[in-house]
Design a protein around this motif. Structure first.
Motif, PDB file in Angstrom:
ATOM      1  N   LYS A 233      33.117  45.947  40.285  1.00  0.00           N
ATOM      2  CA  LYS A 233      34.227  45.630  39.390  1.00  0.00           C
ATOM      3  C   LYS A 233      34.819  44.253  39.685  1.00  0.00           C
ATOM      4  N   TYR A 234      34.965  43.902  40.964  1.00  0.00           N
ATOM      5  CA  TYR A 234      35.657  42.671  41.338  1.00  0.00           C
ATOM      6  C   TYR A 234      34.749  41.542  41.820  1.00  0.00           C
ATOM      7  N   HIS A 235      33.460  41.727  41.789  1.00  0.00           N
ATOM      8  CA  HIS A 235      32.571  40.658  42.261  1.00  0.00           C
ATOM      9  C   HIS A 235      32.762  39.420  41.386  1.00  0.00           C
TER      10      HIS A 235
ATOM     11  N   ASN B  75      32.697  39.320  37.206  1.00  0.00           N
ATOM     12  CA  ASN B  75      34.005  39.433  36.588  1.00  0.00           C
ATOM     13  C   ASN B  75      34.493  38.046  36.192  1.00  0.00           C
ATOM     14  N   ASN B  76      34.679  37.829  34.917  1.00  0.00           N
ATOM     15  CA  ASN B  76      35.113  36.531  34.409  1.00  0.00           C
ATOM     16  C   ASN B  76      36.598  36.498  34.060  1.00  0.00           C
ATOM     17  N   ASP B  77      37.351  37.500  34.481  1.00  0.00           N
ATOM     18  CA  ASP B  77      38.775  37.570  34.192  1.00  0.00           C
ATOM     19  C   ASP B  77      39.511  36.525  35.018  1.00  0.00           C
ATOM     20  N   SER B  78      40.104  35.561  34.358  1.00  0.00           N
ATOM     21  CA  SER B  78      40.794  34.483  35.070  1.00  0.00           C
ATOM     22  C   SER B  78      42.225  34.859  35.439  1.00  0.00           C
ATOM     23  N   GLY B  79      42.749  35.942  34.902  1.00  0.00           N
ATOM     24  CA  GLY B  79      44.115  36.350  35.185  1.00  0.00           C
ATOM     25  C   GLY B  79      44.275  36.971  36.562  1.00  0.00           C
ATOM     26  N   ILE B  80      43.203  37.471  37.096  1.00  0.00           N
ATOM     27  CA  ILE B  80      43.232  38.111  38.405  1.00  0.00           C
ATOM     28  C   ILE B  80      42.412  37.253  39.362  1.00  0.00           C
ATOM     29  N   ASP B  81      42.917  37.080  40.554  1.00  0.00           N
ATOM     30  CA  ASP B  81      42.158  36.335  41.552  1.00  0.00           C
ATOM     31  C   ASP B  81      41.089  37.276  42.118  1.00  0.00           C
ATOM     32  N   VAL B  82      39.951  37.336  41.437  1.00  0.00           N
ATOM     33  CA  VAL B  82      38.913  38.295  41.794  1.00  0.00           C
ATOM     34  C   VAL B  82      38.277  37.990  43.144  1.00  0.00           C
ATOM     35  N   GLU B  83      38.191  36.725  43.503  1.00  0.00           N
ATOM     36  CA  GLU B  83      37.604  36.390  44.800  1.00  0.00           C
ATOM     37  C   GLU B  83      38.455  36.929  45.937  1.00  0.00           C
TER      38      GLU B  83
END
Length: 88
Positions: free
Chosen positions: A28-30, A34-42
């Motif tokens: 989900k968070y890799h 994940n291209n969601d820029s609103g969440i700091d996925v890294e």
């Protein structure tokens, strides 16, 4: 944050349950998936990875549980467990 909460498992979770929860959250968070820029996925992915690394290793898990969930009356006990984990 508590590593068990981070992975969404209970404190009595087996290694298999921890691994399953980690894989689900890692997918989900890799950052590559994940291209969601609103969440700091890294950052979220690193937190999940750290939690998994600690809970999947029996020695690290024991030390984590001991240091975070019990009252330690002897400070030498903390220092001893720290150096044992640092030197191994």
């Amino acid at each position: 944050m508590d590593y068990f909460e981070q992975l969404g498992v209970g404190r009595d979770a087996t290694t298999t349950e921890i691994k399953k929860a980690y894989r689900k959250l890692a997918n989900k968070y890799h950052p590559d998936k994940n291209n969601d820029s609103g969440i700091d996925v890294e950052e979220q992915f690193q937190l999940i990875k750290t939690a998994y690394d600690t809970l999947s290793d029996p020695q690290k898990r024991k030390l984590y549980l001991k240091s975070n969930y019990t009252l330690i009356t002897d400070p030498r006990e903390v220092a001893d467990s720290f150096w044992q984990s640092a030197l191994s």
